[in-house]
Scaffold this active site. Structure first.
Site, PDB file in Angstrom:
ATOM      1  N   CYS A 197       0.923  -1.006  -0.297  1.00  0.00           N
ATOM      2  CA  CYS A 197      -0.462   0.133  -0.160  1.00  0.00           C
ATOM      3  C   CYS A 197       0.790   1.494   0.136  1.00  0.00           C
ATOM      4  CB  CYS A 197      -0.736   0.168   1.423  1.00  0.00           C
ATOM      5  SG  CYS A 197      -1.848  -1.381   0.677  1.00  0.00           S
ATOM      6  N   ASN A 198       1.471   1.178  -0.937  1.00  0.00           N
ATOM      7  CA  ASN A 198       2.923   2.154  -0.679  1.00  0.00           C
ATOM      8  C   ASN A 198       3.913   2.649  -2.524  1.00  0.00           C
ATOM      9  OD1 ASN A 198       4.943   4.012  -0.798  1.00  0.00           O
ATOM     10  ND2 ASN A 198       5.294   3.818   1.179  1.00  0.00           N
TER      11      ASN A 198
END
EC number: 2.8.1.9
Length: 812
Positions: A422-423
């Site tokens: 999630c980055n």
């Protein structure tokens, strides 16, 4: 074969301890796992950045709590509801205390998690839309940010708010020495928000907490280029699980956290900490149950509750989950020695060790086994968290798909995480994936969270392992052997030069702390040890974090042993004193004494006003008369039995003040002393110790070395031990600043024959006094005296702890 054997030796606990000394929390780590985490038997859990694991006692105590007490809905006013309200409020206070702040400075708003806390800020921040009359607000964020932060521009975009993605290297590179000055126009009132993570959830890189004040004061980019009021959102979700966060020192305006990252339980509960100074700026449209003082059903009329937490916690909060946090804090403090610094050192040491070996693994043809995505070499716990992100490479330099590694790891009961975490911003930067490639990968069928790990031979993500406070050396060992046995073309090789350099960097200081010191000449060093000596001339009590009191380190040199005539006993008179080991427990408010062959004995830290008249007496320290209090017959008998002579323990009277005589600056208030000889603190430099050690080794080259390095350090009985400088450079300092505390250098310590006493055995030797005199041409000074100057610091009571920034000024 030789290198394979060296790898096997590297994967031993003895080798690990040579690299890192701060392992565990004073108890057997394996015993902790067997008692509290039986469900992970034969499992190597390496996804603590995803969630840490809860200890079994947390759930048991929580169960006992909610079955023993009656907790009702806090919106009612009956006794069970009041019990819930009071308990929840105490949890709020405990959260603030854990982050070194108070209800006067911050409010705690409970949310459904960190993402919900971020959305709350996005929905309520006073965004100003750009218009023909002037520029509007800016939503700025570091590109190395979690999806939930980047997603805020889904709220700001439709409102006409500008979006400014900021590369990590730009924050300081584009800073300006002269920040923008104010103006009379409305432009300087426009609110802007800058968001950055305290620790990257991708690489574990820790971004400087000093950015908080740097952005607020408009010294750092992008604030330095845009007028307005700048607010900082510090995403601490990945940080607080393994690192201490001090909001007094770094007062971010908004701080979202998730509790499962800290305790493993409960899930679905987070909080947003809001600085009270900015709370009034937040706007709220929707109102739910419990958030309004009054409203009308047939008019657009409602009055929100005045307190920010009541105003933003829509409906009934998850009160039972919140109550469980009490037991989470209790468990964490019980297992880890009441300090997040201990957790930081333990987990960073495991990560550093794993990084060192993984980065040195080579295939038979000399090619590297892993490509590690990081910005440093894991030298400093203040700059790097306990996270390693990497991809494996085959013998031809091709990336091994992370899904293949994940599946193989599962067969060996190794739990890790793969993908982009999630980055996307960090993933693109480290893996060199362009925007066009992201779009092309989507067209090829790859979406976030799937198992498509390679497209045309290029990785779409990576592998992440992360450590938590329950992680052990065995986790590192199993992981490294898994990599070596399954992904290395044999025979295994090691990058010898790199390994030697990394080992040397570790061994030089033991990396025993990450407390950074910068001298006026620009050199950096670390504070490696903190010792206190509760009882004068008795053994040292080593700590990693300790508060300052009005007379130096709290409880340092507060007691001393005297003979039947009230004369102070020192090691010069009684060497066996060094075999008495004092231990202070601040939680139980006790001083505990231990010595070989004796049952331990405890006594209170403070004299009780209710106890029947403790006997007062007078003694002398360095010619000064001091007023003291006798600590009682029980401890007197204990000491007399061990030392084999009549003696007593006395404590400095709490209403007695003694002042330092040496080296004070003119016009500065007198410095109070405990029962120390000269000054509040004694500091020594490891480089100076190393020089002396070399001299001793050369002297005794044919007869063996009489003293090892640790014993040599202990003989000088310093409070603060530093490293990273040239020998005796500390003698040229005038002032030292550590964290928020300022110290003045007030003189050098002239060493006496006491350093000739082996602190481990109590026996006398000629060394190191003889060698010290010879190697310094007759001088026997070693170490410098410091005094604390609270008058230059608003807070007279601060703590010294590993991880604080430190500066030193050289004498002009």
């Amino acid at each position: 074969m030789e290198e394979s054997n060296k790898f096997i030796r590297l994967c031993t606990f003895e080798s690990f301890k040579e690299i890192w000394s701060h392992y565990g929390f004073g108890t057997d780590q394996r015993d902790l796992i067997q008692r509290e985490f039986t469900r992970i038997k034969d499992v190597t859990y390496l996804d603590h950045a995803g969630t840490t694991l809860f200890p079994e006692s947390l759930i048991k105590r929580f169960y006992e709590d909610i079955t023993r007490n009656l907790y009702g809905n806090p919106h009612s006013h009956n006794p069970s509801s009041q019990m819930t309200h009071d308990t929840v409020e105490s949890v709020r206070y405990r959260i603030l205390e854990h982050l070194n702040t108070s209800p006067e400075e911050y409010s705690v708003i409970f949310t459904a998690g960190c993402t919900a806390a971020l959305k709350l800020v996005a929905d309520s921040f006073p965004w100003v839309s750009a218009s023909a009359e002037g520029s509007g607000s800016l939503f700025c964020y570091l590109t190395d940010n979690h999806t939930s932060v980047v997603g805020i521009h889904g709220v700001t975009g439709p409102q006409g708010v500008g979006t400014v993605p900021v590369l990590p290297q730009e924050v300081e590179a584009r800073a300006q020495n002269n920040p923008l000055s104010g103006s009379d126009g409305d432009e300087c009132l426009v609110p802007h928000l800058f968001c950055y993570p305290a620790q990257s959830n991708f690489s574990g890189r820790k971004y400087p907490l000093s950015y908080v004040r740097g952005i607020q004061s408009q010294c750092l980019y992008p604030a330095c280029e845009h007028r307005g009021r700048w607010f900082v959102l510090l995403d601490a979700a990945c940080f607080v699980g393994c690192s201490p966060l001090d909001l007094k020192q770094h007062p971010a305006d908004f701080v979202p956290i998730s509790f499962y990252k800290m305790f493993g339980f409960p899930t679905g509960l987070g909080a947003l900490l809001v600085r009270n100074e900015v709370a009034g700026l937040l706007r709220k449209s929707y109102f739910g149950g419990g958030t309004v003082s009054a409203y009308l059903v047939d008019e657009d009329y409602f009055v929100p509750k005045p307190h920010i937490a009541s105003r933003f916690e829509d409906g009934t909060i998850s009160f039972l989950d919140i109550i469980s946090l009490h037991h989470g804090f209790d468990a964490l403090l019980k297992f880890t020695g009441k300090s997040m610094v201990n957790i930081q050192l333990h987990t960073f040491g495991l990560a550093r060790y794993t990084y060192m070996i993984l980065s040195c693994l080579r295939h038979s043809n000399g090619r590297p086994v892993a490509q590690i995505y990081c910005d440093n070499e894991f030298e400093n716990a203040a700059e790097q968290g306990a996270v390693i992100n990497f991809n494996l490479l085959d013998g031809y330099g091709r990336v091994v798909g992370y899904s293949q590694v994940d599946k193989m790891a599962s067969l060996f009961n190794i739990h890790l995480r793969t993908g982009c975490f999630c980055n996307t911003g960090a993933c693109q930067a480290y893996l060199n994936i362009s925007n066009q490639q992201v779009k092309s990968n989507l067209e090829a069928g790859h979406v976030c969270g799937d198992n498509i790990d390679l497209i045309e031979g290029r990785p779409t993500g990576s592998i992440r392992i992360s450590f938590g406070y329950i992680s052990s050396f065995e986790d590192c060992k199993r992981f490294l052997k898994f990599i070596a046995n399954n992904f290395v073309a044999k025979p295994l090789r090691l990058a010898q030069e790199r390994l030697a350099r990394l080992q040397s960097a570790s061994a030089a200081e033991g990396c025993s702390s990450s407390e950074e010191l910068t001298t006026s000449s620009g050199k950096t060093c670390t504070l490696t040890n903190i010792f206190i000596y509760p009882i004068k001339s008795c053994a040292a009590f080593e700590v990693t974090e300790w508060p300052l009191g009005p007379q130096g380190l709290l409880y340092d040199h507060m007691w001393m042993v005297v003979n039947e005539n009230g004369v102070c006993l020192s090691q010069k008179r009684e060497p066996k004193l060094c075999l008495i080991h004092p231990h202070i427990c601040l939680a139980s408010n006790t001083l505990r004494l231990q010595a070989s062959g004796m049952d331990p004995i405890s006594l209170p830290l403070e004299t009780s006003e209710e106890s029947p008249g403790p006997r007062t007496c007078r003694s002398k320290i360095c010619g000064d008369r001091v007023q003291t209090v006798d600590c009682g017959e029980r401890v007197s008998l204990w000491l007399s039995e061990f030392l084999e002579k009549p003696c007593s323990l006395i404590r400095q009277s709490p209403d007695f003040t003694r002042h330092m005589k040496i080296g004070q600056e003119d016009g500065v208030s007198p410095v109070a002393l405990s029962l120390v000889n000269e000054a509040q603190f004694l500091l020594i430099n490891r480089a100076s110790v190393a020089l002396l050690m070399d001299y001793i080794i050369n002297r005794y080259s044919n007869n063996g070395t009489p003293i090892d390095v640790l014993q040599l350090i202990l003989r000088f009985r310093a409070n603060l031990v530093i490293s990273g400088l040239v020998p005796f450079e500390e003698e040229e300092w005038s002032h030292v600043k550590l964290g928020g505390a300022l110290f003045q250098m007030v003189g050098r310590c002239g060493r006496c024959q006491m350093i000739g006493i082996d602190q481990k055995t109590g026996t006398r030797t000629q060394e190191p006094l003889r060698s010290l005199s010879e190697c310094r041409n007759g001088k026997v000074t070693f170490g410098v005296y410091l005094c604390h100057q609270p008058q230059r610091n608003p807070s007279a009571y601060v703590s010294l702890s590993v991880g604080s920034h430190m500066t030193a000024e050289t004498l002009k």
